[in-house]
Design a protein around this motif. Sequence first.
Motif, PDB file in Angstrom:
ATOM      1  N   CYS A 316     147.642  70.277  22.637  1.00 41.00           N
ATOM      2  CA  CYS A 316     147.904  68.871  22.175  1.00 41.00           C
ATOM      3  C   CYS A 316     149.546  68.631  21.993  1.00 41.00           C
ATOM      4  CB  CYS A 316     147.167  68.417  21.066  1.00 41.00           C
ATOM      5  SG  CYS A 316     145.357  68.345  21.524  1.00 41.00           S
ATOM      6  N   GLN A 322     142.943  68.376  19.229  1.00 35.55           N
ATOM      7  CA  GLN A 322     141.904  68.201  20.173  1.00 35.55           C
ATOM      8  C   GLN A 322     140.831  67.145  19.955  1.00 35.55           C
ATOM      9  OE1 GLN A 322     143.043  70.957  19.115  1.00 35.55           O
ATOM     10  NE2 GLN A 322     143.419  72.328  20.731  1.00 35.55           N
ATOM     11  N   LYS A 323     140.667  66.342  20.771  1.00 41.59           N
ATOM     12  CA  LYS A 323     139.447  65.324  20.343  1.00 41.59           C
ATOM     13  C   LYS A 323     137.983  65.654  20.475  1.00 41.59           C
ATOM     14  CE  LYS A 323     138.832  60.499  21.641  1.00 41.59           C
ATOM     15  NZ  LYS A 323     138.892  59.444  22.683  1.00 41.59           N
ATOM     16  N   SER A 335     139.003  65.237  27.505  1.00 40.80           N
ATOM     17  CA  SER A 335     138.903  64.250  26.591  1.00 40.80           C
ATOM     18  C   SER A 335     140.091  64.009  25.772  1.00 40.80           C
ATOM     19  CB  SER A 335     137.829  64.671  25.332  1.00 40.80           C
ATOM     20  OG  SER A 335     137.970  66.148  24.906  1.00 40.80           O
ATOM     21  N   CYS A 337     143.374  64.485  23.311  1.00 43.63           N
ATOM     22  CA  CYS A 337     143.642  64.590  21.986  1.00 43.63           C
ATOM     23  C   CYS A 337     143.672  63.469  21.284  1.00 43.63           C
ATOM     24  CB  CYS A 337     144.974  65.347  22.022  1.00 43.63           C
ATOM     25  SG  CYS A 337     145.302  66.824  22.911  1.00 43.63           S
ATOM     26  N   LYS A 338     143.847  63.447  20.091  1.00 44.99           N
ATOM     27  CA  LYS A 338     143.815  62.183  19.138  1.00 44.99           C
ATOM     28  C   LYS A 338     144.788  62.406  17.929  1.00 44.99           C
ATOM     29  CE  LYS A 338     140.093  64.155  16.337  1.00 44.99           C
ATOM     30  NZ  LYS A 338     138.765  64.030  15.708  1.00 44.99           N
ATOM     31  N   ASP A 408     147.543  55.219  26.451  1.00 41.40           N
ATOM     32  CA  ASP A 408     147.610  56.572  26.615  1.00 41.40           C
ATOM     33  C   ASP A 408     148.790  57.440  27.327  1.00 41.40           C
ATOM     34  OD1 ASP A 408     145.276  56.496  24.866  1.00 41.40           O
ATOM     35  OD2 ASP A 408     143.803  56.939  26.325  1.00 41.40           O
TER      36      ASP A 408
END
Length: 826
Positions: A316, A322-323, A335, A337-338, A408
């Motif tokens: 990330c 990590q999501k 999925s 990253c957040k 994104d």
Amino acid sequence: MAPVFFLLPLLLGQILLCAAGDTINSSTPLSGAQKIVSKGNKFTLGFYTPPQGTNTSSNQGNYYIAIWYSNIPLQTTVWMANPDLPVADPTTAALTIGSDGNLVLLDQSKNRQVLWSTNISTSSNSTIAVLQDGGSLDLRDATNSSMVYWRSIDHPTNTWLPGGKLGLNKTTGVSQRLVPWTNTANPSPGLFSLELDPRGTTQYLIQWNDSITYWSSGPWNNNIFSLVPEMTSGYNYDFQFINNATESYFIYSMKDNSIISRFIIDVDGQIKQLTWVPASQSWILFWSQPRTQCEVYALCGAYGSCNLNALPFCNCIRGFSQKVQSDWDLQDYSSGCKRRVPLQCQTNSSSSQAQPDKFYTMANVRLPDNAQTAVAASSQDCQVACLNNCSCNAYTYNSSGCFVWHGDLINLQDQYSGNGGGTLFLRLAASELPGSKRSKAVIIGAVVGGVAAVLIVLSIVAYFLFQKYRRERTLRIPKTAGGTLIAFRYSDLQHVTNNFSERLGGGAFGSVFKGKLPDSTAIAVKRLDGVHQGEKQFRAEVSTIGTVQHVNLVRLLGFCSEGSRRLLVYEFMPKGSLDLQLFLGETTALSWATRYQIALGTARGLNYLHEKCRDCIIHCDVKPENILLDESFVPKVADFGLAKLLGRDFSRVLTTMRGTRGYLAPEWISGVAITAKADVFSYGMMLFELISGRRNSDHGEQHGSTFFPTFAASKLHEGDVRTLLDPKLNGDANADELTRACKVACWCIQDDESARPTTGQIVQILEGFLDVNMPPVPRSLRVLGESPDVINFFSDISSNQTSQTQNSTTSQTRSTTSGSSHLQSP
């Protein structure tokens, strides 16, 4: 009689488990632990659960109808019927022949719900399913075996087997394509796919999410796919592309059915050709595309970035995490990253304490897709334009103007220098960046100031103590003397490499770092991966390698073996590896004289390993990356002892072959014992690259997308070797040496290892002591037809050679070659 009746249920269970043989019919459905096995015991079909499934709550207790290899210890599936509709309990499910003749998977616990069906129209409802030795489950007429209605091999999941079609049915529009598992524990379809271009062209595409194409084979040119020049029908393979009015498809077969090989599309988005090597009991990677992992589109998901110099490849970016960590653990990065901290504009905070968002500078990155232009006259204006829109997550400003990203960020790559790269300014919450809490820092500063004097004094004392310790520590590193290997401490190597800070390169064996000994001797420290021997065994093996010394072999100075740490210390080579000089845009091209001396010196080094050491040492990984050059461009073969050090693990590290068949001899995949002739094959492939100045598979349109060795063999027979020379040399090369080198290269890559010269003979040819005949074209190149029945390496030595030299050379030649009938007496 009572005991007999007592045993009947057990006997009946064993009969039901095994009686089906290789066939499923309407009266013998497959359920529970039952399996069917192909007649030759090569493939098995039954209910299967992924090995990691029991450790993963999201996939626990999921079963799938699958086909796998029967005799490979590492259970490897090749086909799956229901990857997206698993069965919870195989005892309540059955694979059987339905009333309409189709093969169906029924779930009894759900009122006989049909989870999967072959879904075809048959002329008869009297059908059976038979598992073939080629790995295909065939649905055919029960009374006429030649009437085949459906084959699993023509409906692949993630694996393409020999004999299976991969293409497009032009009548129905159905595409036969490969789709990977979602992750290593979940076989449901992932985001990537390989298929023939649905628009009707004759090229294969790898796509992300059925929308973005990130690799193409190029169109079929009646011989190969134009962007896969290394793809030729070779030692063990026959390829064929069929294109007619009703269908287009690619198919391949194995010349030797004892070799187990398969193509897959992996969870990482690459298409790979894998071959089972019985000697190492493992799969080795023989070919893959795209060449590098980071060429796979959006591999790391939103806000994830790919880095070829890191493991894992995906991480990330700053300010994100990590999501779904469990997915990342299973190599599924989709999925992404957040954000760790929301942007200030997203919190709707009007507090005077809230600080505006800031930007983090990411230099040398591949810029994400879907940039939008913005009106800005400067970088500062571009930043303001991004800050004024809460959906803006990043911006860049360059000679083309201002570009911003809303939504994104996808397809990022670190340490990127290709097209589409630049500096990205990433928008983050102020608290994610240093110096963002200055108001708090002022308050804390008052406290810190009170103890600053004490800290300064302590720092000065600590500094002098550290310097004293450092000098004492440095003095404990012994000097090299008398060719004796030094047993370094790990802490010593940390010190002389500045904690492994200057990385020179790396590969499958590990990374190499530059260091400097106390006497200012420059060294290269290789930190090994995959070495599992005990310390005593490792020291014994290294000591043996340390005694091997030759002017054309990199000298081993010492080693380190502490716990699980294994390091080798070599002399430093200032000109780096041969690939850097040949392929990476050096301003001054290597002259022909220098190249010829590199070819000769490399052959001498290999010959020393093969014929002059007490035990023959087979390098196993000859390529430009492993030929190092000193200040005077004298070549030195590196990594020549790693095959011995790594033992059974060596087949694993040979899987990183730059995405092409590269330098591996054909016998590597046949399971036979590897001899020194495998090094000869690799040397020949490398010699072609020395001549042309480019990778064998990178010549593109220059030679009509032909694999360079194929083109070279053709021109050699036509007597036109000048066209093979690196254009950067402008034709400046000795004609006799060029012809000699081309002949040697072509002899070295013969399919039959007994037809290849030894390294000793190569040295004699390049030195001019042996005159080599015109080589036949290897069968794998398929350019000039069949090879002649009689193969002779050498004709008479030049007439100006003395009789004594002739006799000596002849004697040596006959003693070092396998198959003396291939030689002519001078």
